[in-house]
Write an enzyme that holds these catalytic residues in place. Structure first.
Site, PDB file in Angstrom:
ATOM      1  N   SER A 165       0.843  -1.200   0.000  1.00 50.08           N
ATOM      2  CA  SER A 165       0.000   0.000   0.000  1.00 50.08           C
ATOM      3  C   SER A 165       0.873   1.244   0.000  1.00 50.08           C
ATOM      4  CB  SER A 165      -0.926   0.024   1.237  1.00 50.08           C
ATOM      5  OG  SER A 165      -0.160   0.101   2.430  1.00 50.08           O
ATOM      6  N   ILE A 225       3.128   4.498  -0.426  1.00 49.91           N
ATOM      7  CA  ILE A 225       4.312   4.821  -1.212  1.00 49.91           C
ATOM      8  C   ILE A 225       4.942   3.561  -1.787  1.00 49.91           C
ATOM      9  CG2 ILE A 225       6.655   5.772  -1.096  1.00 49.91           C
ATOM     10  CD1 ILE A 225       5.658   7.750   0.994  1.00 49.91           C
ATOM     11  N   SER A 251      11.458  10.331   7.124  1.00 49.71           N
ATOM     12  CA  SER A 251      10.341  11.276   7.180  1.00 49.71           C
ATOM     13  C   SER A 251      10.871  12.644   7.559  1.00 49.71           C
ATOM     14  CB  SER A 251       9.314  10.808   8.227  1.00 49.71           C
ATOM     15  OG  SER A 251       8.347  11.801   8.488  1.00 49.71           O
ATOM     16  N   TYR A 308       7.123   7.733  16.768  1.00 50.02           N
ATOM     17  CA  TYR A 308       7.407   7.669  15.334  1.00 50.02           C
ATOM     18  C   TYR A 308       8.607   8.538  14.981  1.00 50.02           C
ATOM     19  CZ  TYR A 308       6.511   7.997  10.275  1.00 50.02           C
ATOM     20  OH  TYR A 308       6.616   7.962   8.908  1.00 50.02           O
ATOM     21  N   LYS A 328      12.333   7.430  13.425  1.00 54.10           N
ATOM     22  CA  LYS A 328      12.889   7.993  12.190  1.00 54.10           C
ATOM     23  C   LYS A 328      14.207   8.721  12.461  1.00 54.10           C
ATOM     24  CE  LYS A 328       9.652   6.516   9.463  1.00 54.10           C
ATOM     25  NZ  LYS A 328       9.925   5.484   8.435  1.00 54.10           N
ATOM     26  N   SER A 371      -1.580   8.594   1.547  1.00 55.24           N
ATOM     27  CA  SER A 371      -1.341   7.156   1.713  1.00 55.24           C
ATOM     28  C   SER A 371      -2.237   6.641   2.825  1.00 55.24           C
ATOM     29  CB  SER A 371       0.130   6.883   2.043  1.00 55.24           C
ATOM     30  OG  SER A 371       0.434   7.276   3.357  1.00 55.24           O
TER      31      SER A 371
END
Length: 336
Positions: free
Chosen positions: A59, A61, A189, A202, A206, A238
């Site tokens: 799914s 990107i 990101s 998150y 990253k 997305s």
């Protein structure tokens, strides 16, 4: 003559500056990547025939990368947990390209099952004989306040986004160093460069990826044909928000707002492939005004902190009011 040259410079420099500012207003990537898109090698030529392993290919990107890579003539290894979705992506890849069935390998992969990664790598190598490009795209986002988030959520985020990615990379890297060439591309990101409220775990995962691959790159200077690239997208259309972690490990996110303000997935994937084809080491991909923040964080961090705190407060207040976090900058806070 000297006066003429000085006069010309006085006119030329401001004009060039204004042109750059005008271009930046409409830019959706850093200048290095945009230059590569205009003057560099085309993915259709550079990536044709290469074996590319894409994780998180079911799914978002990853799925779009698979379609565009198929259009470039790349042979594909498609990995994610959901085998049925991978087979759907494979069918569409074959429909959109001249690839044959054996040119696309469906290889189910769970980033959390690190003991299986060595076997999955061997299966990929047995099928194609080699791997030219690894695109680390698998992972999940997060939408929750730190004070409300359980510690096991942070552990899950780090094990999936960071350790899972490192594990697959370590399985593929010896093969690439043995061949003396290859490309490892990791989807990070904007929150890998700057902090964002509601994404503490998150963002940490990253930042960890940025630190790992930025440290790995100079370790591999004896392999000039082995390229380590990190991709830092801003908001992209997305399913990442739908699948995001919340304050509890098995709780789903309740509110997903409009994504119309985000960059189209197809444009993001195209820019990534341009960067891969031209060996760009770090790619900033985002529409304005988000792209401006990349540069503010890079060159004027004090100003960036001031603006981030202002916008971050709005983001948190709207989130508490039940609005989608990603569209919070474009909506008004609810009033009772």
């Amino acid at each position: 003559m000297d006066c003429w040259v000085l006069s010309a410079l006085c006119w030329t420099l401001p004009v060039c500056f204004l042109l750059h500012c005008l271009c930046f207003m409409f830019a959706d990537a850093d200048f290095t990547l945009l230059r590569a898109s205009l003057l560099g090698g085309r993915p259709e030529k550079k990536l044709k025939g290469l074996v590319v392993w894409v994780t998180g290919a079911s799914s978002g990107i990853g799925e779009e990368l698979a379609y565009q890579l198929a259009g470039c003539g790349s042979r594909l290894i498609l990995s994610a947990r959901r085998e049925d979705e991978l087979r759907r992506v494979k069918r569409r890849c074959l429909e959109r390209s001249d690839l044959k069935d054996e040119d696309v390998l469906v290889l189910p992969l769970d980033l959390l099952d690190r003991t299986s990664h060595e076997g999955k790598t061997k299966a990929a190598l047995q099928h194609f004989g080699h791997i030219d490009v690894l695109i680390n795209n698998g992972g999940r986002s997060q939408r929750s306040l730190c004070l409300e988030t359980r510690l096991e959520v942070y552990q899950a985020v780090m094990e999936l986004n960071f350790l899972g990615t490192v594990s697959v990379t370590k399985c593929v890297l010896p093969h690439m160093t043995g061949r003396g060439s290859g490309s490892i591309v990791t989807i990070s990101s904007v929150v890998g460069l700057a902090g964002v409220p509601l994404s503490t775990g998150y963002s940490a995962s990253k930042h960890a990826l940025q630190g790992f691959f930025n440290s790995l790159r100079p370790e591999l200077t004896d392999y000039p044909n082995l390229v380590i690239s990190t991709v830092c997208p801003g908001p992209v259309q997305s399913q990442i928000v739908h699948n995001a972690f919340t304050e509890e490990l098995h709780k789903s996110i309740e509110t997903v707002g409009s994504q119309e303000h985000k960059m189209p997935t197809s444009r993001c994937a195209r820019l990534i492939l341009v960067g891969v084809a031209n060996g760009v080491k770090e790619m900033w991909i985002s529409q304005q005004p988000f792209l401006l923040f990349y540069y503010l964080w890079q060159y004027t961090p004090t100003l960036a902190w001031f603006i981030t705190n202002l916008l971050g407060s709005k983001r948190v207040h709207n989130f508490k009011a039940g609005l989608d976090a990603d569209s919070a900058y474009f909506t008004k806070q609810k009033t009772s």
